[in-house]
Write an enzyme that holds these catalytic residues in place. Structure first.
Site, mmCIF file in Angstrom:
data_model
loop_
_atom_site.group_PDB
_atom_site.id
_atom_site.type_symbol
_atom_site.label_atom_id
_atom_site.label_comp_id
_atom_site.label_asym_id
_atom_site.label_seq_id
_atom_site.Cartn_x
_atom_site.Cartn_y
_atom_site.Cartn_z
ATOM 1 N N HIS A 1 -78.800 14.274 24.890
ATOM 2 C CA HIS A 1 -78.002 15.088 25.806
ATOM 3 C C HIS A 1 -77.506 14.325 27.032
ATOM 4 C CE1 HIS A 1 -78.208 18.258 23.059
ATOM 5 N NE2 HIS A 1 -79.523 18.194 23.006
ATOM 6 N N HIS B 1 -80.297 11.238 17.763
ATOM 7 C CA HIS B 1 -79.792 11.886 16.553
ATOM 8 C C HIS B 1 -78.308 11.584 16.426
ATOM 9 C CE1 HIS B 1 -79.382 16.005 14.248
ATOM 10 N NE2 HIS B 1 -78.893 14.996 13.564
ATOM 11 N N HIS C 1 -89.143 19.986 19.432
ATOM 12 C CA HIS C 1 -87.996 20.879 19.549
ATOM 13 C C HIS C 1 -88.293 21.994 20.532
ATOM 14 C CE1 HIS C 1 -84.259 22.948 18.793
ATOM 15 N NE2 HIS C 1 -83.873 21.863 18.169
HETATM 16 N N1 PXP Z 1 -87.376 16.553 17.130
HETATM 17 C C1 PXP Z 1 -86.328 16.732 16.288
HETATM 18 C C2 PXP Z 1 -86.509 16.403 14.852
HETATM 19 C C3 PXP Z 1 -85.086 17.185 16.773
HETATM 20 O O1 PXP Z 1 -84.052 17.373 15.927
HETATM 21 C C4 PXP Z 1 -84.938 17.410 18.154
HETATM 22 C C5 PXP Z 1 -83.611 17.848 18.710
HETATM 23 O O2 PXP Z 1 -82.643 16.911 18.434
HETATM 24 C C6 PXP Z 1 -86.040 17.195 18.985
HETATM 25 C C7 PXP Z 1 -87.253 16.783 18.442
HETATM 26 C C8 PXP Z 1 -85.960 17.378 20.464
HETATM 27 O O3 PXP Z 1 -85.715 18.710 20.747
HETATM 28 P P1 PXP Z 1 -85.354 19.123 22.247
HETATM 29 O O4 PXP Z 1 -84.120 18.389 22.609
HETATM 30 O O5 PXP Z 1 -85.187 20.597 22.144
HETATM 31 O O6 PXP Z 1 -86.535 18.728 23.090
#
Ligand code: PXP
Length: 249
Positions: free
Chosen positions: A15, A48, A199
């Site tokens: 982000h 990602h 996540h």
């Molecule tokens: N783990 C995976 C596999 C994800 O796809 C993501 C989001 O891209 C995250 C962790 C991190 O999630 P967040 O950005 O909500 O902390």
């Protein structure tokens, strides 16, 4: 990621690229954020590369591979294009995630059980190239068993439903999600899988997950990048690290 800590923190920098891409151009730079995250105690960096390149770009991956001193966890969908990119870079870890163009974020875990054969063939060359292959799944015994059968070394449990229930004040649902994450962490570990989770985690939700003894790594992004607006990236990450260590006892 560093094997020395019992619970590693992977900082997801997607982000930072979202903010950059809101205006185009080069600022803020995800690699600069990644280097600061290293300084703040991140054990690894997660990025990602989505099919639509809405945040991280191919050039970001080139820069991260060249510039990081901690390992890169490369998140990607199970597509031939992404497999070719991963095989070119050979990052420390590859995390296979489901991806839909219309979603705002990765909404659920991968349906490994339904696609076992295809995924087994898909991850084999990645493993042969020396990448640790992780599969992002819901806390579901059927998916864990399938991930184990296809030869993944790692599963990452999707903590989104637990975090959403907490944020919406549905505490019974949150506690049910937490119980199933706890049970499935232990189950996956008993099969010999390394367990990661992530996540939606925040300062309010991280500790119960960090306290699971089988969990070896948390991947956290969106909340930390948001929190960095208020307190700066290094203090935001340092506070997450502190909470994780506290939960671990
Ligand atoms: N783990 C995976 C596999 C994800 O796809 C993501 C989001 O891209 C995250 C962790 C991190 O999630 P967040 O950005 O909500 O902390």
């Amino acid at each position: 990621m560093s094997q020395t800590r019992s619970l590693r923190l992977g900082v997801n920098i997607d982000h930072v690229a979202t903010v950059r891409n809101a205006r185009g151009g080069a600022y803020p730079d995800p690699l600069r954020a990644a280097k600061l995250a290293e300084e703040a105690g991140a054990d690894g960096i997660t990025a990602h590369l989505r099919e639509d390149r809405r945040h991280i770009s191919d050039a970001d991956i080139d820069g991260l591979m060249a510039g990081l001193t901690v390992p890169l966890n490369f998140e990607m969908a199970a597509t031939p294009e992404m497999q070719a990119i991963a095989l070119r870079h050979k990052p420390h870890a590859v995390c296979i995630v489901p991806e839909k163009r219309e979603e705002r974020t990765t909404e659920g875990g991968l349906e490994v059980a339904r696609e076992e054969n295809r995924l087994a063939h898909f991850i084999a060359p990645l493993r042969e190239a020396g990448c640790r292959v992780s599969i992002f799944i819901a806390a579901d015994a059927k998916q864990i068993e399938a991930a184990h059968r296809i030869g993944a070394e790692v599963i990452e449990l999707h903590t989104g439903a637990y975090c959403d229930a907490h944020a919406e004040g549905h505490f019974e649902a949150r506690d049910r999600e937490l119980a199933s994450l706890r049970e499935m962490s232990a189950y996956a570990h008993s099969l010999g899988l390394e367990v990661h989770a992530g996540h939606g985690l925040t300062y309010d939700t991280v500790k119960p997950i960090a306290a699971f003894p089988e969990v070896r790594e948390l991947n956290i992004g969106h909340f930390l990048i948001g929190e960095a607006i208020f307190r700066g990236l290094v203090p935001a990450i340092a506070e997450m690290r502190r909470l994780m260590d506290e939960a671990r006892g």
